[in-house]
Write a protein that holds these residues in place. Structure first.
Motif, PDB file in Angstrom:
ATOM      1  N   ALA A 151       0.889  -1.173   0.000  1.00 14.32           N
ATOM      2  CA  ALA A 151       0.000   0.000   0.000  1.00 14.32           C
ATOM      3  C   ALA A 151       0.922   1.216   0.000  1.00 14.32           C
ATOM      4  O   ALA A 151       1.397   1.671   1.038  1.00 14.32           O
ATOM      5  N   HIS A 152       1.207   1.734  -1.182  1.00 11.79           N
ATOM      6  CA  HIS A 152       2.342   2.629  -1.408  1.00 11.79           C
ATOM      7  C   HIS A 152       2.021   4.103  -1.136  1.00 11.79           C
ATOM      8  O   HIS A 152       2.875   4.860  -0.685  1.00 11.79           O
ATOM      9  N   LYS A 153       0.806   4.508  -1.433  1.00 17.05           N
ATOM     10  CA  LYS A 153       0.439   5.923  -1.279  1.00 17.05           C
ATOM     11  C   LYS A 153      -1.003   6.025  -0.806  1.00 17.05           C
ATOM     12  O   LYS A 153      -1.856   5.220  -1.192  1.00 17.05           O
ATOM     13  N   ILE A 154      -1.263   7.027   0.038  1.00 13.51           N
ATOM     14  CA  ILE A 154      -2.623   7.258   0.512  1.00 13.51           C
ATOM     15  C   ILE A 154      -2.867   8.761   0.529  1.00 13.51           C
ATOM     16  O   ILE A 154      -1.976   9.543   0.872  1.00 13.51           O
ATOM     17  N   GLU A 155      -4.071   9.136   0.091  1.00 12.79           N
ATOM     18  CA  GLU A 155      -4.383  10.560  -0.032  1.00 12.79           C
ATOM     19  C   GLU A 155      -5.845  10.797   0.322  1.00 12.79           C
ATOM     20  O   GLU A 155      -6.721  10.086  -0.164  1.00 12.79           O
ATOM     21  N   PHE A 156      -6.088  11.790   1.171  1.00 14.68           N
ATOM     22  CA  PHE A 156      -7.454  12.105   1.573  1.00 14.68           C
ATOM     23  C   PHE A 156      -7.487  13.484   2.222  1.00 14.68           C
ATOM     24  O   PHE A 156      -6.433  14.037   2.605  1.00 14.68           O
ATOM     25  N   THR A 157      -8.682  14.028   2.355  1.00 14.98           N
ATOM     26  CA  THR A 157      -8.872  15.281   3.080  1.00 14.98           C
ATOM     27  C   THR A 157      -9.046  14.958   4.555  1.00 14.98           C
ATOM     28  O   THR A 157      -9.892  14.133   4.917  1.00 14.98           O
ATOM     29  N   HIS A 158      -8.263  15.613   5.393  1.00 14.73           N
ATOM     30  CA  HIS A 158      -8.315  15.338   6.833  1.00 14.73           C
ATOM     31  C   HIS A 158      -9.739  15.560   7.344  1.00 14.73           C
ATOM     32  O   HIS A 158     -10.362  16.588   7.050  1.00 14.73           O
ATOM     33  N   PRO A 159     -10.292  14.601   8.098  1.00 15.66           N
ATOM     34  CA  PRO A 159     -11.702  14.695   8.508  1.00 15.66           C
ATOM     35  C   PRO A 159     -11.995  15.832   9.481  1.00 15.66           C
ATOM     36  O   PRO A 159     -13.155  16.213   9.651  1.00 15.66           O
ATOM     37  N   VAL A 160     -10.970  16.389  10.109  1.00 11.02           N
ATOM     38  CA  VAL A 160     -11.184  17.472  11.077  1.00 11.02           C
ATOM     39  C   VAL A 160     -10.614  18.800  10.562  1.00 11.02           C
ATOM     40  O   VAL A 160     -11.322  19.799  10.465  1.00 11.02           O
ATOM     41  N   SER A 161      -9.326  18.805  10.190  1.00 17.04           N
ATOM     42  CA  SER A 161      -8.693  20.055   9.750  1.00 17.04           C
ATOM     43  C   SER A 161      -9.059  20.434   8.318  1.00 17.04           C
ATOM     44  O   SER A 161      -8.902  21.590   7.919  1.00 17.04           O
ATOM     45  N   LYS A 162      -9.506  19.449   7.529  1.00 15.99           N
ATOM     46  CA  LYS A 162      -9.872  19.617   6.116  1.00 15.99           C
ATOM     47  C   LYS A 162      -8.654  19.900   5.220  1.00 15.99           C
ATOM     48  O   LYS A 162      -8.813  20.298   4.059  1.00 15.99           O
ATOM     49  N   GLN A 163      -7.457  19.687   5.749  1.00 17.80           N
ATOM     50  CA  GLN A 163      -6.246  19.820   4.953  1.00 17.80           C
ATOM     51  C   GLN A 163      -5.978  18.517   4.189  1.00 17.80           C
ATOM     52  O   GLN A 163      -6.383  17.441   4.623  1.00 17.80           O
ATOM     53  N   LEU A 164      -5.299  18.634   3.048  1.00 22.68           N
ATOM     54  CA  LEU A 164      -4.946  17.448   2.279  1.00 22.68           C
ATOM     55  C   LEU A 164      -3.857  16.664   3.005  1.00 22.68           C
ATOM     56  O   LEU A 164      -2.841  17.228   3.405  1.00 22.68           O
ATOM     57  N   VAL A 165      -4.086  15.371   3.187  1.00 21.45           N
ATOM     58  CA  VAL A 165      -3.068  14.467   3.714  1.00 21.45           C
ATOM     59  C   VAL A 165      -2.633  13.559   2.570  1.00 21.45           C
ATOM     60  O   VAL A 165      -3.450  12.841   1.995  1.00 21.45           O
ATOM     61  N   SER A 166      -1.360  13.621   2.215  1.00 22.05           N
ATOM     62  CA  SER A 166      -0.828  12.795   1.124  1.00 22.05           C
ATOM     63  C   SER A 166       0.483  12.174   1.594  1.00 22.05           C
ATOM     64  O   SER A 166       1.459  12.879   1.844  1.00 22.05           O
ATOM     65  N   ILE A 167       0.483  10.854   1.746  1.00 24.53           N
ATOM     66  CA  ILE A 167       1.653  10.122   2.253  1.00 24.53           C
ATOM     67  C   ILE A 167       2.076   9.097   1.213  1.00 24.53           C
ATOM     68  O   ILE A 167       1.267   8.316   0.719  1.00 24.53           O
ATOM     69  N   GLU A 168       3.365   9.087   0.900  1.00 22.87           N
ATOM     70  CA  GLU A 168       3.940   8.098  -0.017  1.00 22.87           C
ATOM     71  C   GLU A 168       5.206   7.557   0.627  1.00 22.87           C
ATOM     72  O   GLU A 168       5.995   8.317   1.188  1.00 22.87           O
ATOM     73  N   ILE A 169       5.386   6.245   0.570  1.00 24.46           N
ATOM     74  CA  ILE A 169       6.531   5.623   1.229  1.00 24.46           C
ATOM     75  C   ILE A 169       7.512   5.042   0.212  1.00 24.46           C
ATOM     76  O   ILE A 169       7.193   4.890  -0.978  1.00 24.46           O
ATOM     77  N   GLN A 170       8.696   4.709   0.707  1.00 26.23           N
ATOM     78  CA  GLN A 170       9.715   4.090  -0.142  1.00 26.23           C
ATOM     79  C   GLN A 170       9.236   2.720  -0.624  1.00 26.23           C
ATOM     80  O   GLN A 170       8.636   1.961   0.142  1.00 26.23           O
ATOM     81  N   PRO A 171       9.510   2.374  -1.874  1.00 30.04           N
ATOM     82  CA  PRO A 171       9.153   1.032  -2.359  1.00 30.04           C
ATOM     83  C   PRO A 171       9.907  -0.042  -1.598  1.00 30.04           C
ATOM     84  O   PRO A 171      10.948   0.221  -0.994  1.00 30.04           O
ATOM     85  N   LEU A 172       9.383  -1.269  -1.624  1.00 26.02           N
ATOM     86  CA  LEU A 172      10.063  -2.404  -1.020  1.00 26.02           C
ATOM     87  C   LEU A 172      11.416  -2.629  -1.707  1.00 26.02           C
ATOM     88  O   LEU A 172      11.586  -2.266  -2.880  1.00 26.02           O
TER      89      LEU A 172
END
Length: 220
Positions: A191-212
């Motif tokens: 599960a390499h990347k996840i992106e959503f609008t923060h449910p409280v702050s309404k800021q964009l949360v975008s997280i991407e990690i190093q590949p295996l």
């Protein structure tokens, strides 16, 4: 436990292959319990600590998992998940080279809980659920191909069974046709990347990690 994002409402963990998100019949300590202990110790919390599981990924799969620190965040994140507002991108290292570099795969799937396995079924099967994913090729090697995968539906073991049905089982995934296991017992699905609008702050949360590591070899 590798925490990649944390605030008052949410914790996002980079799960290792072999770790479990929630407690199961194995009795192994799940990430949800580890997070409760972490919060309790870090913030000197008395009494019980809340940790809500927003979604899960299979035990042999690694990558990003969201947990809620408050019941308000959990309720809102669950609603966002149902409505497709949490965007998850997977990377899969598969055997061989798909005939098409990009493709939308559609199957009807049935899960057998007794043996913890999912099968492709006839669409007229009353238990079968329509399952759709899209992939595109990121890198090719002599024996393996790295794919980016986006799910249009969320079924049990969906990526694993659909890529196998396409003729390209995920590296290390013996359950779905891989030739050999990985040394760590996991499979090369992240599960390499996840992106959503923060449910409280309404800021964009975008997280991407190093590949295996085995994915990085193909990218180098």
């Amino acid at each position: 436990m590798e925490i990649v994002y944390e605030d008052n409402h949410i914790i996002i963990v980079n799960k290792r292959a072999g770790e479990i998100v929630q407690g199961d019949k194995t009795g192994d300590t799940p990430l949800s319990d580890m997070i409760k202990l972490y919060i309790k110790e870090k913030y000197n919390k008395p009494g019980n600590v809340f940790c809500g599981v927003v979604h899960r990924i299979d035990r042999p799969v690694s990558g990003l998992v969201i947990f809620a620190r408050t019941s308000k965040a959990l309720e809102r994140l669950n609603k966002m998940l149902r409505e497709g507002e949490i965007h998850k991108t997977y990377w899969a290292l598969v055997e061989g080279k798909p005939e098409e570099p990009e493709k939308t795969i559609e199957n009807y799937l049935v899960s057998n809980g007794k043996i913890n396995k999912t099968f492709v079924a006839d669409k007229n099967n009353p238990e079968a659920k329509k399952s759709i994913l899209q992939y595109k090729t990121i890198a090719n090697g002599d024996r393996y191909t790295l794919l980016e995968v986006n799910l249009l539906t969320g079924r049990k073991h969906q990526i694993r069974v659909q890529l196998s049905e396409n003729g390209n089982p995920i590296k290390g995934d013996l359950k779905y046709g891989a030739r050999r296991s990985n040394p760590d017992g996991g499979i090369s699905l992240q599960a390499h990347k996840i992106e959503f609008t923060h449910p409280v702050s309404k800021q964009l949360v975008s997280i991407e990690i190093q590949p295996l590591p085995d994915m990085q070899i193909l990218l180098s």
